[in-house]
Design a protein around this motif. Structure first.
Motif, PDB file in Angstrom:
ATOM      1  N   LEU A 132       0.812  -1.211   0.000  1.00  0.00           N
ATOM      2  CA  LEU A 132       0.000   0.000   0.000  1.00  0.00           C
ATOM      3  C   LEU A 132       0.850   1.269   0.000  1.00  0.00           C
ATOM      4  O   LEU A 132       0.551   2.227  -0.726  1.00  0.00           O
ATOM      5  CB  LEU A 132      -0.940  -0.006   1.218  1.00  0.00           C
ATOM      6  N   GLU A 133       1.912   1.311   0.797  1.00  0.00           N
ATOM      7  CA  GLU A 133       2.750   2.509   0.847  1.00  0.00           C
ATOM      8  C   GLU A 133       3.427   2.774  -0.490  1.00  0.00           C
ATOM      9  O   GLU A 133       3.561   3.924  -0.923  1.00  0.00           O
ATOM     10  CB  GLU A 133       3.794   2.367   1.957  1.00  0.00           C
ATOM     11  N   THR A 134       3.859   1.717  -1.157  1.00  0.00           N
ATOM     12  CA  THR A 134       4.473   1.882  -2.477  1.00  0.00           C
ATOM     13  C   THR A 134       3.478   2.475  -3.461  1.00  0.00           C
ATOM     14  O   THR A 134       3.816   3.374  -4.248  1.00  0.00           O
ATOM     15  CB  THR A 134       4.982   0.527  -2.995  1.00  0.00           C
ATOM     16  N   LEU A 135       2.241   1.985  -3.428  1.00  0.00           N
ATOM     17  CA  LEU A 135       1.223   2.518  -4.329  1.00  0.00           C
ATOM     18  C   LEU A 135       0.921   3.976  -4.018  1.00  0.00           C
ATOM     19  O   LEU A 135       0.770   4.799  -4.929  1.00  0.00           O
ATOM     20  CB  LEU A 135      -0.054   1.682  -4.225  1.00  0.00           C
ATOM     21  N   LYS A 136       0.838   4.327  -2.739  1.00  0.00           N
ATOM     22  CA  LYS A 136       0.550   5.709  -2.352  1.00  0.00           C
ATOM     23  C   LYS A 136       1.620   6.657  -2.877  1.00  0.00           C
ATOM     24  O   LYS A 136       1.313   7.731  -3.418  1.00  0.00           O
ATOM     25  CB  LYS A 136       0.465   5.818  -0.833  1.00  0.00           C
ATOM     26  N   ARG A 137       2.872   6.273  -2.716  1.00  0.00           N
ATOM     27  CA  ARG A 137       3.966   7.156  -3.148  1.00  0.00           C
ATOM     28  C   ARG A 137       3.963   7.367  -4.650  1.00  0.00           C
ATOM     29  O   ARG A 137       4.296   8.447  -5.136  1.00  0.00           O
ATOM     30  CB  ARG A 137       5.311   6.569  -2.709  1.00  0.00           C
ATOM     31  N   ASN A 138       3.583   6.350  -5.398  1.00  0.00           N
ATOM     32  CA  ASN A 138       3.635   6.438  -6.857  1.00  0.00           C
ATOM     33  C   ASN A 138       2.372   7.000  -7.487  1.00  0.00           C
ATOM     34  O   ASN A 138       2.362   7.314  -8.681  1.00  0.00           O
ATOM     35  CB  ASN A 138       3.927   5.054  -7.441  1.00  0.00           C
ATOM     36  N   ALA A 139       1.307   7.132  -6.707  1.00  0.00           N
ATOM     37  CA  ALA A 139       0.030   7.571  -7.267  1.00  0.00           C
ATOM     38  C   ALA A 139      -0.068   9.084  -7.425  1.00  0.00           C
ATOM     39  O   ALA A 139      -0.998   9.573  -8.086  1.00  0.00           O
ATOM     40  CB  ALA A 139      -1.117   7.076  -6.372  1.00  0.00           C
ATOM     41  N   LEU A 140       0.868   9.829  -6.849  1.00  0.00           N
ATOM     42  CA  LEU A 140       0.800  11.290  -6.928  1.00  0.00           C
ATOM     43  C   LEU A 140       0.798  11.760  -8.383  1.00  0.00           C
ATOM     44  O   LEU A 140       1.656  11.371  -9.177  1.00  0.00           O
ATOM     45  CB  LEU A 140       1.992  11.909  -6.192  1.00  0.00           C
ATOM     46  N   GLY A 141      -0.191  12.599  -8.710  1.00  0.00           N
ATOM     47  CA  GLY A 141      -0.279  13.163 -10.049  1.00  0.00           C
ATOM     48  C   GLY A 141      -1.074  12.348 -11.044  1.00  0.00           C
ATOM     49  O   GLY A 141      -1.298  12.804 -12.171  1.00  0.00           O
ATOM     50  N   PHE A 142      -1.513  11.156 -10.658  1.00  0.00           N
ATOM     51  CA  PHE A 142      -2.288  10.305 -11.557  1.00  0.00           C
ATOM     52  C   PHE A 142      -3.773  10.342 -11.180  1.00  0.00           C
ATOM     53  O   PHE A 142      -4.122  10.324  -9.990  1.00  0.00           O
ATOM     54  CB  PHE A 142      -1.800   8.853 -11.502  1.00  0.00           C
ATOM     55  N   ASP A 143      -4.606  10.372 -12.195  1.00  0.00           N
ATOM     56  CA  ASP A 143      -6.060  10.346 -11.973  1.00  0.00           C
ATOM     57  C   ASP A 143      -6.509   8.896 -11.834  1.00  0.00           C
ATOM     58  O   ASP A 143      -7.020   8.284 -12.775  1.00  0.00           O
ATOM     59  CB  ASP A 143      -6.771  11.023 -13.145  1.00  0.00           C
ATOM     60  N   ILE A 144      -6.275   8.348 -10.650  1.00  0.00           N
ATOM     61  CA  ILE A 144      -6.639   6.964 -10.373  1.00  0.00           C
ATOM     62  C   ILE A 144      -7.173   6.859  -8.948  1.00  0.00           C
ATOM     63  O   ILE A 144      -6.999   7.762  -8.124  1.00  0.00           O
ATOM     64  CB  ILE A 144      -5.437   5.996 -10.489  1.00  0.00           C
ATOM     65  N   SER A 145      -7.818   5.758  -8.670  1.00  0.00           N
ATOM     66  CA  SER A 145      -8.149   5.377  -7.299  1.00  0.00           C
ATOM     67  C   SER A 145      -7.627   3.967  -7.092  1.00  0.00           C
ATOM     68  O   SER A 145      -7.566   3.175  -8.034  1.00  0.00           O
ATOM     69  CB  SER A 145      -9.662   5.426  -7.059  1.00  0.00           C
ATOM     70  N   PHE A 146      -7.218   3.676  -5.890  1.00  0.00           N
ATOM     71  CA  PHE A 146      -6.778   2.313  -5.609  1.00  0.00           C
ATOM     72  C   PHE A 146      -7.279   1.900  -4.233  1.00  0.00           C
ATOM     73  O   PHE A 146      -7.370   2.713  -3.315  1.00  0.00           O
ATOM     74  CB  PHE A 146      -5.253   2.164  -5.710  1.00  0.00           C
ATOM     75  N   ASP A 147      -7.654   0.646  -4.124  1.00  0.00           N
ATOM     76  CA  ASP A 147      -8.218   0.107  -2.895  1.00  0.00           C
ATOM     77  C   ASP A 147      -7.520  -1.197  -2.545  1.00  0.00           C
ATOM     78  O   ASP A 147      -7.230  -2.021  -3.425  1.00  0.00           O
ATOM     79  CB  ASP A 147      -9.724  -0.164  -3.052  1.00  0.00           C
ATOM     80  N   ASP A 148      -7.257  -1.362  -1.259  1.00  0.00           N
ATOM     81  CA  ASP A 148      -6.751  -2.625  -0.755  1.00  0.00           C
ATOM     82  C   ASP A 148      -7.933  -3.573  -0.614  1.00  0.00           C
ATOM     83  O   ASP A 148      -8.783  -3.401   0.258  1.00  0.00           O
ATOM     84  CB  ASP A 148      -6.064  -2.408   0.591  1.00  0.00           C
ATOM     85  N   VAL A 149      -7.999  -4.558  -1.502  1.00  0.00           N
ATOM     86  CA  VAL A 149      -9.124  -5.507  -1.486  1.00  0.00           C
ATOM     87  C   VAL A 149      -8.642  -6.890  -1.042  1.00  0.00           C
ATOM     88  O   VAL A 149      -9.264  -7.905  -1.366  1.00  0.00           O
ATOM     89  CB  VAL A 149      -9.802  -5.582  -2.874  1.00  0.00           C
ATOM     90  N   SER A 150      -7.544  -6.915  -0.290  1.00  0.00           N
ATOM     91  CA  SER A 150      -6.946  -8.185   0.123  1.00  0.00           C
ATOM     92  C   SER A 150      -7.931  -9.065   0.872  1.00  0.00           C
ATOM     93  O   SER A 150      -7.965 -10.289   0.674  1.00  0.00           O
ATOM     94  CB  SER A 150      -5.711  -7.929   0.995  1.00  0.00           C
ATOM     95  N   ASP A 151      -8.735  -8.460   1.762  1.00  0.00           N
ATOM     96  CA  ASP A 151      -9.683  -9.232   2.561  1.00  0.00           C
ATOM     97  C   ASP A 151     -11.039  -9.385   1.877  1.00  0.00           C
ATOM     98  O   ASP A 151     -11.917 -10.073   2.400  1.00  0.00           O
ATOM     99  CB  ASP A 151      -9.874  -8.579   3.930  1.00  0.00           C
ATOM    100  N   ASP A 152     -11.209  -8.738   0.725  1.00  0.00           N
ATOM    101  CA  ASP A 152     -12.509  -8.752   0.048  1.00  0.00           C
ATOM    102  C   ASP A 152     -12.606  -9.814  -1.034  1.00  0.00           C
ATOM    103  O   ASP A 152     -13.669  -9.998  -1.630  1.00  0.00           O
ATOM    104  CB  ASP A 152     -12.775  -7.378  -0.592  1.00  0.00           C
ATOM    105  N   ILE A 153     -11.493 -10.483  -1.314  1.00  0.00           N
ATOM    106  CA  ILE A 153     -11.473 -11.511  -2.357  1.00  0.00           C
ATOM    107  C   ILE A 153     -10.864 -12.779  -1.780  1.00  0.00           C
ATOM    108  O   ILE A 153      -9.726 -12.776  -1.317  1.00  0.00           O
ATOM    109  CB  ILE A 153     -10.658 -11.063  -3.586  1.00  0.00           C
ATOM    110  N   ALA A 154     -11.638 -13.854  -1.790  1.00  0.00           N
ATOM    111  CA  ALA A 154     -11.106 -15.172  -1.428  1.00  0.00           C
ATOM    112  C   ALA A 154     -10.526 -15.805  -2.689  1.00  0.00           C
ATOM    113  O   ALA A 154     -11.045 -15.592  -3.792  1.00  0.00           O
ATOM    114  CB  ALA A 154     -12.198 -16.044  -0.843  1.00  0.00           C
ATOM    115  N   ALA A 155      -9.457 -16.581  -2.521  1.00  0.00           N
ATOM    116  CA  ALA A 155      -8.798 -17.116  -3.717  1.00  0.00           C
ATOM    117  C   ALA A 155      -8.208 -18.492  -3.448  1.00  0.00           C
ATOM    118  O   ALA A 155      -7.732 -18.782  -2.343  1.00  0.00           O
ATOM    119  CB  ALA A 155      -7.700 -16.163  -4.186  1.00  0.00           C
ATOM    120  N   LEU A 156      -8.242 -19.321  -4.481  1.00  0.00           N
ATOM    121  CA  LEU A 156      -7.669 -20.667  -4.431  1.00  0.00           C
ATOM    122  C   LEU A 156      -6.742 -20.869  -5.616  1.00  0.00           C
ATOM    123  O   LEU A 156      -7.056 -20.441  -6.737  1.00  0.00           O
ATOM    124  CB  LEU A 156      -8.765 -21.735  -4.474  1.00  0.00           C
TER     125      LEU A 156
END
Length: 402
Positions: A132-156
């Motif tokens: 998350l911190e890496t994404l925050k630092r690199n998102a400056l100036g970009f018209d984007i949104s990003f969400d941590d969905v780690s707990d919102d998606i189950a995966a196998l």
């Protein structure tokens, strides 16, 4: 100051349970679990040997819910991904998955992971550790949104030669037409499941991504459809053997993420990890670490990643690598295992340049314990060209009918 009412530190919190925990616990007879990103996950549920051979001979189910997952979307999503990652993201089409790395300003790898292009302006980035911190630092100036969905998606992770057959029996029509690194959404139990032809075993396999509330139904459907195919739930120990056999790297085991290294020089670049094919210096945009990577390309890397075929059957865990028996230390082994299907004593490691050319011979000093006594032996090792295990069925479309 009293700690009452303050947020708990991570080490004070109890381990979380994935939506598949109860199903795994029903099959568990070993009670060997460990922490992964705050979740409790199994090392082994029944027997490592049986679980490994499920990967190679039938079908295996491994819970990858604890993976870090980030949904990135917006008009500048492509530009952001191209800035963050070393590979050319304009080449990743909608409905495809790409493997990549991302670096710090010195060109050292922070982590590796997979990128899912789910729509024109939306991506899902998956990694072993939180970013998350890496994404925050690199998102400056970009018209984007990003969400941590780690707990919102189950995966196998569903891996093995019978996986396509079982998925067809579940009802995922057209699953056999997915090419390697394709992804597609399928209807399932009143919702949708995203299935990608990806994995971490070097074999035919898929990864299944679903809402946590429907996770149990998906698990049950796989085991019901696979009841005559010896489908098995597996832990991390069996997966570890398979990924080493396939010659695949693991962050925290084969390389230290650049954000967590303490001593200068201990992080590694993509070139030093054998991932130069992921570095696209000419893709037309500036990306993190590009300047340093240009300098390294011109000067040459410090280390070479090697896959070693080690003589004998004593694994070279944590061994030093030498230019000759009793000679100069030139590197170290980062991962090692006896590879049952490849029938080789294999190791992954790093040697100083210019050592380690394909076909060359090096020596490893192996220590092993037998009846409470430590023993030492020297073993020759040959530098291999490519993975130890790389079956045709991994990429065959459609997979062979079973």
């Amino acid at each position: 100051m009293s700690s009452q009412g303050l947020a708990k530190e991570h080490y004070e919190m109890g381990l979380k349970k994935t939506p598949f925990y109860s199903r795994q616990k029903e099959l568990d007879i070993m009670n060997e679990w460990h922490r992964w990103s705050g979740y409790t996950v199994p090392n082994v549920l029944n027997d490592v040997t049986f679980e490994y051979f499920a990967i190679r001979n039938s079908a295996s189910v491994f819970d990858i819910t604890p993976m870090a997952k980030y949904r990135i979307k917006g008009p500048d999503a492509l530009d952001f991904m191209n800035r963050l990652l070393t590979r050319d993201m304009t080449k990743l089409r909608v409905g495809r998955v790409g493997y990549s790395v991302w670096c710090d300003d010195e060109g050292m790898v922070i982590d590796d992971g997979t990128v899912f292009r789910t729509s024109e302006n939306e991506y899902l980035l998956c990694a072993q550790e939180r970013q998350l911190e890496t994404l925050k630092r690199n998102a400056l100036g970009f018209d984007i949104s990003f969400d941590d969905v780690s707990d919102d998606i189950a995966a196998l992770s569903f891996q093995g030669p019978l996986t396509c057959t079982i998925l067809k029996k579940v009802g995922f029509e057209g699953i056999d037409q997915l090419k390697m690194f394709d992804l597609k959404e399928f209807a399932f139990a009143g919702t949708t499941v995203m299935i990608s032809r990806t994995g971490y075993t070097g074999d035919l396999g898929y990864e299944l991504w679903i809402n946590p509330e429907n996770a149990g139904d998906l698990w049950d459907a796989l085991f019901e459809a696979g009841k005559n195919y010896n489908v098995k739930a597996i832990g991390g120990d069996a997966l570890e053997i398979a990924r080493i056999e396939a010659g695949l790297l693991m962050a925290g085991k084969d390389f230290s993420p650049a954000t967590s290294t303490v001593r200068p020089g201990h992080a590694k670049s993509p070139y030093e990890l054998g991932l130069d094919w992921l570095v696209k210096l000419d893709k037309g945009v500036v990306f993190n670490g590009r300047r340093a990577l240009i300098q390294e390309r011109n000067k040459g890397p410090r280390y070479r990643f090697v896959r070693l075929d080690v003589e004998g059957n004593k694994t070279a865990c944590s061994a030093y690598i030498f230019d000759r028996q009793g000679g100069k230390t030139i590197g170290h082994v980062s991962s090692a295992a006896w590879a049952p299907t490849a029938k080789k004593n294999v190791a992954l490691g790093f040697v100083d340049m210019p050592y380690g050319e394909v076909g060359s011979t090096v020596w490893v000093e192996i220590y092993y314990q037998k009846e409470l006594r430590w023993n030492r032996r020297w073993a020759k090792a040959v530098v291999m060209d490519g993975p130890f295990y790389n079956p045709e069925r991994k990429t065959l479309t459609p997979p062979e009918a079973v």
